[in-house]
Scaffold this motif. Structure first.
Motif, PDB file in Angstrom:
ATOM      1  N   ILE A   1      26.340  37.415  32.400  1.00 20.33           N
ATOM      2  CA  ILE A   1      24.884  37.614  32.434  1.00 20.33           C
ATOM      3  C   ILE A   1      24.569  39.083  32.663  1.00 20.33           C
ATOM      4  O   ILE A   1      25.373  39.830  33.218  1.00 20.33           O
ATOM      5  N   ASN A   2      23.380  39.484  32.215  1.00 21.30           N
ATOM      6  CA  ASN A   2      22.872  40.833  32.454  1.00 21.30           C
ATOM      7  C   ASN A   2      22.100  40.789  33.786  1.00 21.30           C
ATOM      8  O   ASN A   2      21.203  39.968  33.948  1.00 21.30           O
ATOM      9  N   ILE A   3      22.470  41.643  34.729  1.00 20.50           N
ATOM     10  CA  ILE A   3      21.811  41.557  36.055  1.00 20.50           C
ATOM     11  C   ILE A   3      20.648  42.544  36.195  1.00 20.50           C
ATOM     12  O   ILE A   3      19.970  42.569  37.224  1.00 20.50           O
ATOM     13  N   GLU A   4      20.400  43.359  35.144  1.00 25.24           N
ATOM     14  CA  GLU A   4      19.347  44.371  35.279  1.00 25.24           C
ATOM     15  C   GLU A   4      17.949  43.804  35.488  1.00 25.24           C
ATOM     16  O   GLU A   4      17.153  44.403  36.205  1.00 25.24           O
ATOM     17  N   PRO A   5      17.605  42.622  34.877  1.00 19.25           N
ATOM     18  CA  PRO A   5      16.249  42.094  35.121  1.00 19.25           C
ATOM     19  C   PRO A   5      15.970  41.758  36.589  1.00 19.25           C
ATOM     20  O   PRO A   5      14.809  41.623  36.984  1.00 19.25           O
ATOM     21  N   PHE A   6      17.026  41.641  37.406  1.00 16.93           N
ATOM     22  CA  PHE A   6      16.827  41.212  38.802  1.00 16.93           C
ATOM     23  C   PHE A   6      16.714  42.378  39.778  1.00 16.93           C
ATOM     24  O   PHE A   6      16.591  42.174  40.977  1.00 16.93           O
ATOM     25  N   VAL A   7      16.813  43.605  39.261  1.00 15.52           N
ATOM     26  CA  VAL A   7      16.774  44.761  40.189  1.00 15.52           C
ATOM     27  C   VAL A   7      15.364  44.891  40.771  1.00 15.52           C
ATOM     28  O   VAL A   7      14.390  44.915  40.020  1.00 15.52           O
TER      29      VAL A   7
ATOM     30  N   LYS B   1      25.251  33.911  28.666  1.00 20.08           N
ATOM     31  CA  LYS B   1      25.782  32.602  28.276  1.00 20.08           C
ATOM     32  C   LYS B   1      26.856  32.161  29.250  1.00 20.08           C
ATOM     33  O   LYS B   1      27.490  32.994  29.912  1.00 20.08           O
ATOM     34  N   LEU B   2      27.066  30.820  29.296  1.00 23.18           N
ATOM     35  CA  LEU B   2      28.251  30.341  29.985  1.00 23.18           C
ATOM     36  C   LEU B   2      28.806  29.190  29.187  1.00 23.18           C
ATOM     37  O   LEU B   2      28.083  28.567  28.393  1.00 23.18           O
ATOM     38  N   GLY B   3      30.101  28.889  29.355  1.00 23.66           N
ATOM     39  CA  GLY B   3      30.674  27.775  28.616  1.00 23.66           C
ATOM     40  C   GLY B   3      32.183  27.813  28.605  1.00 23.66           C
ATOM     41  O   GLY B   3      32.805  28.669  29.235  1.00 23.66           O
ATOM     42  N   VAL B   4      32.735  26.849  27.864  1.00 25.69           N
ATOM     43  CA  VAL B   4      34.191  26.749  27.740  1.00 25.69           C
ATOM     44  C   VAL B   4      34.600  27.538  26.500  1.00 25.69           C
ATOM     45  O   VAL B   4      34.009  27.360  25.428  1.00 25.69           O
ATOM     46  N   LEU B   5      35.591  28.373  26.629  1.00 29.67           N
ATOM     47  CA  LEU B   5      35.994  29.214  25.494  1.00 29.67           C
ATOM     48  C   LEU B   5      36.700  28.396  24.422  1.00 29.67           C
ATOM     49  O   LEU B   5      37.411  27.427  24.704  1.00 29.67           O
ATOM     50  N   HIS B   6      36.510  28.808  23.170  1.00 27.79           N
ATOM     51  CA  HIS B   6      37.116  28.141  22.012  1.00 27.79           C
ATOM     52  C   HIS B   6      38.641  28.303  22.069  1.00 27.79           C
ATOM     53  O   HIS B   6      39.138  29.378  22.420  1.00 27.79           O
TER      54      HIS B   6
ATOM     55  N   PHE C   1      32.675  30.194  21.907  1.00 27.48           N
ATOM     56  CA  PHE C   1      32.712  29.027  22.790  1.00 27.48           C
ATOM     57  C   PHE C   1      33.005  27.735  22.032  1.00 27.48           C
ATOM     58  O   PHE C   1      32.764  27.624  20.823  1.00 27.48           O
ATOM     59  N   PHE C   2      33.494  26.741  22.766  1.00 24.86           N
ATOM     60  CA  PHE C   2      33.808  25.418  22.216  1.00 24.86           C
ATOM     61  C   PHE C   2      32.501  24.738  21.802  1.00 24.86           C
ATOM     62  O   PHE C   2      31.523  24.781  22.548  1.00 24.86           O
ATOM     63  N   PRO C   3      32.466  24.096  20.619  1.00 31.21           N
ATOM     64  CA  PRO C   3      31.216  23.451  20.188  1.00 31.21           C
ATOM     65  C   PRO C   3      30.753  22.404  21.211  1.00 31.21           C
ATOM     66  O   PRO C   3      31.555  21.619  21.716  1.00 31.21           O
ATOM     67  N   GLY C   4      29.456  22.452  21.535  1.00 32.56           N
ATOM     68  CA  GLY C   4      28.899  21.498  22.497  1.00 32.56           C
ATOM     69  C   GLY C   4      29.234  21.805  23.947  1.00 32.56           C
ATOM     70  O   GLY C   4      28.900  21.038  24.861  1.00 32.56           O
ATOM     71  N   ARG C   5      29.916  22.926  24.193  1.00 34.91           N
ATOM     72  CA  ARG C   5      30.285  23.273  25.573  1.00 34.91           C
ATOM     73  C   ARG C   5      29.765  24.680  25.922  1.00 34.91           C
ATOM     74  O   ARG C   5      30.433  25.442  26.595  1.00 34.91           O
ATOM     75  N   CYS C   6      28.626  25.050  25.352  1.00 31.81           N
ATOM     76  CA  CYS C   6      28.098  26.403  25.584  1.00 31.81           C
ATOM     77  C   CYS C   6      26.619  26.304  25.922  1.00 31.81           C
ATOM     78  O   CYS C   6      25.894  25.490  25.332  1.00 31.81           O
ATOM     79  N   ALA C   7      26.185  27.099  26.871  1.00 31.00           N
ATOM     80  CA  ALA C   7      24.769  27.099  27.254  1.00 31.00           C
ATOM     81  C   ALA C   7      24.262  28.519  27.353  1.00 31.00           C
ATOM     82  O   ALA C   7      25.001  29.427  27.749  1.00 31.00           O
ATOM     83  N   GLU C   8      22.994  28.705  26.969  1.00 26.38           N
ATOM     84  CA  GLU C   8      22.341  30.001  27.113  1.00 26.38           C
ATOM     85  C   GLU C   8      21.533  29.975  28.396  1.00 26.38           C
ATOM     86  O   GLU C   8      20.915  28.963  28.735  1.00 26.38           O
ATOM     87  N   ILE C   9      21.537  31.096  29.131  1.00 18.95           N
ATOM     88  CA  ILE C   9      20.856  31.148  30.433  1.00 18.95           C
ATOM     89  C   ILE C   9      19.561  31.932  30.259  1.00 18.95           C
ATOM     90  O   ILE C   9      19.569  33.049  29.732  1.00 18.95           O
TER      91      ILE C   9
END
Length: 569
Positions: free
Chosen positions: A563-569, A540-545, A523-531
């Protein structure tokens, strides 16, 4: 035709199609090439791979006649001539390096016609392709016994020492020359590799040094059989003695009906390198006991023991009721090498009874089918992601190492990826550990489409896990990418909010979801977030490098969410 189709079905076979040589050629090569071809009607019949006794017309007709109760089951007999008169096949120790086993038999006073002769050759070819595994396990040789004199010797010699006139050739060749001769032969070139690199080649001689054959390649021309042949010497050489016995039994039982005394075979003696002797063919009959109630229970029918015995007898398995009706004694003839277990006998009883005649019943146990919760959630998410204006992609679960490591600026060891031991192509080296590369490759293949491109995928990724029995674990991920002239971070953020809204997770630090700034190589520096949600990091989501984007042959900015959706089952 319809009646025959029905008879085949009742007997457990399938009449594939009714055609002719002319039809086949015109289908494959067009009407012009088919001119002059035969218009004789041909039946294409699908025979189960383990029923070697149905691979020729003789066996098929015999089986159907017994099934229709028009003829009785024949009794195959071997006639063992007196000590000095029987044909002998001596095996020398040298064969151990190439093809150590051999069996033999004689069909005495046989009467061939054009059709019978063709069927005899055809059965050998079918057996070669099927049980003989393209002559690798067994090779069959049939010879005119009146042109040679025993005892016969099965040995192995250096290629330069073997010289004879091969079948249908006009002059003699050495074994090495024969290999070169048939290298371009469309039929025989497929078998050359079986002995080509061996120091010695197998060969069979008679007492005068006449070459009968060089198995598994070609027979000698001297001993070739024709329609006029009266006595046939059959030898089967191979690397698997059990298969060789089955092949010999099949060949002699099918064609012994044309001998002067039908269904009799003259036995031959095989002498092993250690001096032991054995009489072939074995033509072994054996008896198995099966309980009638077991047959009834397995098939869901209720027949009397005597009617079950009659059903089995129609399938060439002569059966009698013994012990006050508590048992069936079933005789397995030498033609039925496919009968190994009581289940095979029960299957034949089912065929004779008729699968269509078995009454349908509701099972006594009730089980309620239910969709797997993870798959149910996946289906629901797919619908709503599509409603949010994203297009679903389905990409390969396997990819190259570059896709998940180098192109994303990571080291392959850090990905924890499962490798394929012997990948066929560079594209399929590892199992994917992320969905993003697959989506980016999909965009790269669809660059001509109008912008923006919004793609998603809900599929499994695979990572190594030493705690599972298979050493790897699947996780169900949701991946999405947005490709446009502007990066569109807010679009991805909006999609995340929508997914969480659907999953009923509020934006809350402790009992909801939250995003925190982070750094990642893709990801682009400063444009990435962990969920974070449910107290754990889910993606994670963000703008790709820009480097990542160019490595996937793209030219516009792109943002991604996974995202991993297994925790929501």
């Amino acid at each position: 035709d319809e009646e025959f189709d029905e008879l085949c079905f009742e007997f457990g076979l399938e009449l594939d199609e009714i055609t002719s040589e002319k039809d086949i050629i015109s289908k494959e090569k067009g009407g012009e090439k088919a001119k002059g071809a035969s218009e004789t009607v041909l039946y294409k019949i699908d025979v189960p791979a383990n029923r070697y006794d149905l691979l020729c017309l003789e066996g098929l007709v015999r089986g159907l006649q017994i099934f229709k109760e028009r003829i009785n089951i024949p009794r195959y007999e071997k006639i063992i001539p007196a000590e000095g008169e029987r044909q002998k096949l001596m095996i020398t120790a040298e064969t151990g390096q190439v093809r150590p086993h051999a069996v033999a038999a004689v069909l005495r006073n046989i009467t061939f016609t054009k059709e019978r002769y063709e069927s005899f050759i055809d059965l050998q070819e079918k057996l070669h392709q099927n049980i003989c595994r393209r002559r690798k396990l067994v090779a069959i040789g049939t010879h005119d016994l009146d042109t040679i004199s025993g005892p016969f010797t099965f040995t192995a010699k250096a290629p330069s020492e073997i010289k004879f006139k091969p079948l249908n050739q006009s002059k003699e060749y050495t074994a090495s020359q024969i290999m070169d001769l048939y290298r371009t032969d469309s039929h025989l070139r497929h078998y050359l590799h079986l002995i080509e690199n061996k120091p010695l080649y197998p060969v069979i001689y008679d007492s005068n040094g006449v070459v009968l054959s060089m198995p598994p390649i070609i027979n000698g021309d001297h001993t070739k059989i024709s329609i006029k042949t009266r006595n046939v010497f059959i030898e089967c050489t191979g690397t698997d003695i059990t298969k060789a016995k089955i092949v010999l039994d099949t060949l002699v039982t099918m064609f012994s009906e044309y001998c002067e005394k039908p269904f009799t075979v003259e036995a031959a003696e095989v002498v092993y390198p250690n001096g032991k002797t054995h009489i072939y063919p074995e033509l072994a009959y054996r008896k198995e006991k099966v309980k009638p109630e077991l047959i009834n229970k397995k098939l869901g029918i209720s027949e009397t023991p005597s009617s079950l015995a009659k059903l089995l007898t129609r399938m060439c398995l002569k059966s009698d009721v013994i012990g006050n009706g508590n048992n069936l004694e079933v005789e397995i003839p030498p033609t039925r090498s496919d009968i190994m277990h009581a289940c095979d006998i029960i299957e034949d009883a089912a065929i004779a009874y008729g699968y269509n005649n078995i009454q349908m019943t509701i099972p006594k146990t009730y089980t309620m089918a239910n969709q797997l919760p993870l798959n149910k959630l996946t289906e629901l998410l797919r619908l709503d992601l599509a409603a949010a204006g994203f297009t679903e992609a389905l990409t390969f679960a396997l990819c190259s190492q570059e896709d998940i490591a180098d192109k994303l600026g990571m080291d392959i060891s850090a990905t924890n990826a499962v490798r394929i031991a012997n990948p066929k192509t560079a594209e399929f080296q590892v199992a994917r550990t992320t969905l993003v590369p697959g989506l980016l490759k999909t965009i790269a293949a669809n660059r001509k489409m109008p912008l923006p491109l919004k793609l998603f995928e809900v599929s499994d990724i695979v990572v190594k896990d030493p705690n599972t029995d298979v050493g790897a674990r699947n996780y169900r991920h949701l991946g999405a990418v947005y490709y446009n002239k502007s990066p569109g971070f807010e679009i991805m953020h909006g999609l995340l909010d929508r997914v969480m809204q659907l999953l009923d997770i509020p934006p809350h630090e402790e009992n909801g979801y939250t995003i925190k700034a982070t750094e990642a190589s893709a990801f682009f520096p400063g444009r990435c977030a962990e969920i974070f949600a449910k107290g754990q990091s889910i993606g994670k989501l963000g703008v790709l490098h820009p480097d990542v984007i160019t490595k996937f042959e793209l030219t516009m900015p792109c943002s991604a969410l996974e995202i991993n959706i297994e925790p929501f089952v």
